[in-house]
Design an enzyme around this catalytic site. Structure first.
Site, mmCIF file in Angstrom:
data_model
loop_
_atom_site.group_PDB
_atom_site.id
_atom_site.type_symbol
_atom_site.label_atom_id
_atom_site.label_comp_id
_atom_site.label_asym_id
_atom_site.label_seq_id
_atom_site.Cartn_x
_atom_site.Cartn_y
_atom_site.Cartn_z
ATOM 1 N N HIS A 122 31.061 41.601 41.977
ATOM 2 C CA HIS A 122 29.929 42.537 42.013
ATOM 3 C C HIS A 122 30.055 43.358 43.299
ATOM 4 O O HIS A 122 30.608 42.880 44.296
ATOM 5 C CB HIS A 122 28.648 41.699 42.029
ATOM 6 C CG HIS A 122 27.380 42.474 41.936
ATOM 7 N ND1 HIS A 122 26.775 43.044 43.024
ATOM 8 C CD2 HIS A 122 26.581 42.763 40.873
ATOM 9 C CE1 HIS A 122 25.657 43.640 42.646
ATOM 10 N NE2 HIS A 122 25.517 43.495 41.347
ATOM 11 N N ASP A 140 29.778 33.416 45.407
ATOM 12 C CA ASP A 140 28.628 34.199 44.934
ATOM 13 C C ASP A 140 28.126 33.535 43.659
ATOM 14 O O ASP A 140 28.748 33.632 42.601
ATOM 15 C CB ASP A 140 29.106 35.638 44.685
ATOM 16 C CG ASP A 140 28.067 36.487 43.966
ATOM 17 O OD1 ASP A 140 27.025 35.941 43.548
ATOM 18 O OD2 ASP A 140 28.315 37.691 43.790
ATOM 19 N N GLN A 191 25.108 34.435 39.278
ATOM 20 C CA GLN A 191 25.054 34.242 37.820
ATOM 21 C C GLN A 191 25.290 32.794 37.416
ATOM 22 O O GLN A 191 25.392 32.508 36.228
ATOM 23 C CB GLN A 191 26.102 35.129 37.120
ATOM 24 C CG GLN A 191 25.924 36.618 37.351
ATOM 25 C CD GLN A 191 24.684 37.198 36.650
ATOM 26 O OE1 GLN A 191 24.111 36.580 35.749
ATOM 27 N NE2 GLN A 191 24.267 38.373 37.082
ATOM 28 N N LYS A 209 17.133 35.743 39.222
ATOM 29 C CA LYS A 209 17.956 35.578 38.025
ATOM 30 C C LYS A 209 17.801 34.173 37.453
ATOM 31 O O LYS A 209 18.367 33.849 36.429
ATOM 32 C CB LYS A 209 19.425 35.847 38.358
ATOM 33 C CG LYS A 209 19.695 37.300 38.766
ATOM 34 C CD LYS A 209 21.164 37.521 38.995
ATOM 35 C CE LYS A 209 21.481 38.746 39.811
ATOM 36 N NZ LYS A 209 21.240 40.007 39.122
ATOM 37 N N CYS A 224 27.373 47.144 38.194
ATOM 38 C CA CYS A 224 27.702 47.030 39.636
ATOM 39 C C CYS A 224 29.031 46.321 39.840
ATOM 40 O O CYS A 224 29.200 45.559 40.803
ATOM 41 C CB CYS A 224 26.602 46.327 40.421
ATOM 42 S SG CYS A 224 25.124 47.309 40.531
#
Ligand code: 7TS
Length: 406
Positions: free
Chosen positions: A123, A200, A203, A226, A364
């Protein structure tokens, strides 16, 4: 174990409403998830009867607000299986967590010629902060390429690593492709050359169980919004020994122990990295979101969403001219696709008329679009309240829209 869906869906007030006269079919969980009543209630309760600033007052209300805020930190520690609450820094979200590490750890530890490795599926928030450092410090930013299925190859990664590699920053689950990366293996390989690792997890935390000690990573970043929590709050996990050595990211109240005009002594962890009044209601909402996902169970969520992914993949592939972008062997609940001759934005606009929230964007992750030679894709990303009927609805609406557009 099967999740009782009707019950879970009923906990989300927004899913009871209609969009353009149709029941809302929300398939943009990769962008943000909807919020269950328990999270909304926790935030409302805080503002209705518990609101005060934290860490400051000696009066009861402030002590209660502090307990709730610090209680959320304890829940987060347990949620990630971090070894201490000092390792849990509240930030504004994944983006701020990554910027914090790039700015604080990066500027302290990197010198010209040192290498940072990221993957081609990052991202923008895990690309741009490292480009800032490249331009400011003269470090080398190297890209681990992905194959046509949207996977990284561990042998390619191994061959890139060297004594020059000081930092590796990789996405756990790709928002544009759904790929689940082998972060534990990658962390071990990076550590073998002495590099530090950031994952990261934007998600991943809502969809699969994360254990930072098992992964072995040095830093882990995620956003609450999220995973059924509020916007404006997220987490940076960092190993305590590293955080102790790192300079503060921002200066202000709460991050100090003492201040004179000559010198400031910084507060202990985690407060050293939390300048200013924190997002108290956000942290409380995050705590409620952790309770929510844990009440279902992350293993159960992962299994359920895998079923949705498999069904969606199968059904979408019955549509002529539809190509799935991102066909990794290990995938989370994200399906990106393109349809020959159809502009993703036209399709998403028509979907909206049917009450279907479908993403059409570069997500993104423009380098992913460049790799697959598309300007954007359509993306359905699943949450725990989605069901097979949502997917049937999507597939039927796409078939109908395609006839209008072609
Ligand atoms: N990393 C990944 C993998 C993401 O998917 C996102 C947001 C971020 C970082 C940034 O998170 P933030 O909460 O700090 O903004 N992804 C998306 C998306 O897929 N659609 O909208 C935002």
């Amino acid at each position: 174990m099967s999740i009782n869906f009707t019950d879970i869906r009923a906990q989300f007030p927004i899913l009871q409403q209609t969009e353009n006269g149709q029941p809302l079919v929300y398939l943009d969980n990769g962008a943000t998830s909807q919020k269950p009543q328990s999270v909304i209630d926790a935030i409302t309760r805080y503002y209705t009867s518990e609101n005060a600033n934290v860490h400051r007052g000696v009066y009861g209300l402030s002590e209660r607000a502090t307990d709730l805020f610090e209680g959320a930190r304890k829940k987060t520690r347990q949620f990630l299986n971090a070894s201490a609450t000092q390792e849990i820094i509240f930030t504004a979200g994944t983006t701020e967590s990554i910027n914090l590490v790039a700015s604080s750890w990066g500027k302290q530890n990197l010198k010209p010629g040192d290498e940072v490795i990221i993957t081609e599926m990052e991202h923008h928030s895990n690309i741009v902060p490292w480009q800032f450092l490249r331009d400011e410090l003269g470090i080398i930013l190297s890209i681990l390429r992905i194959n046509d299925l949207g996977e990284i190859c561990l042998d390619d990664f191994k061959s890139m690593l060297s004594s020059k590699t000081k930092f590796v920053s990789i996405v756990h689950v790709s928002n544009a492709l759904g790929t689940i990366n082998p972060v534990k293996e990658m962390t071990a390989l990076a550590h073998a050359v002495g590099a530090k690792v950031l994952i990261d997890g934007a998600q991943s935390v809502p969809h699969l169980a994360v254990d930072v000690q098992d992964i072995g990573c040095d830093f882990y970043a995620f956003s609450a919004h999220k995973m059924y929590g509020p916007t404006g709050i997220g987490v940076l996990f960092g190993k305590q020994a590293l955080l102790e050595e790192m300079p503060p990211y921002q200066g202000g109240g709460d991050m100090i122990y003492s201040v004179t005009f000559e010198q400031t002594k910084f507060n202990v962890l985690p407060y050293k990295f939390e300048a200013g009044t924190p997002n108290i209601s956000g942290a409380i909402g995050l705590g409620a979101a952790i309770d929510f996902v844990q009440s279902i169970g992350l293993a159960e969520i992962a299994e359920y969403e895998d079923g949705l992914l498999k069904y969606a993949t199968e059904q979408l592939l019955t549509i002529d001219g539809l190509r799935i972008i991102g066909q990794a062997k290990h995938k989370g609940g994200v399906v990106s696709f393109a349809i020959e001759g159809v502009h993703p934005h036209d399709m998403a606009t028509l979907m909206d008329q049917d009450g279907i929230a479908l993403r059409a964007s570069h997500h993104c992750a423009m380098p992913v679009m460049q790799k697959f030679k598309v300007p954007s894709t359509m993306r359905a990303s699943f949450g725990v309240y989605n069901n097979l009927a949502d997917i049937d609805c999507l597939v039927k609406a796409i078939q109908e829209a395609k006839e209008m557009l072609l």
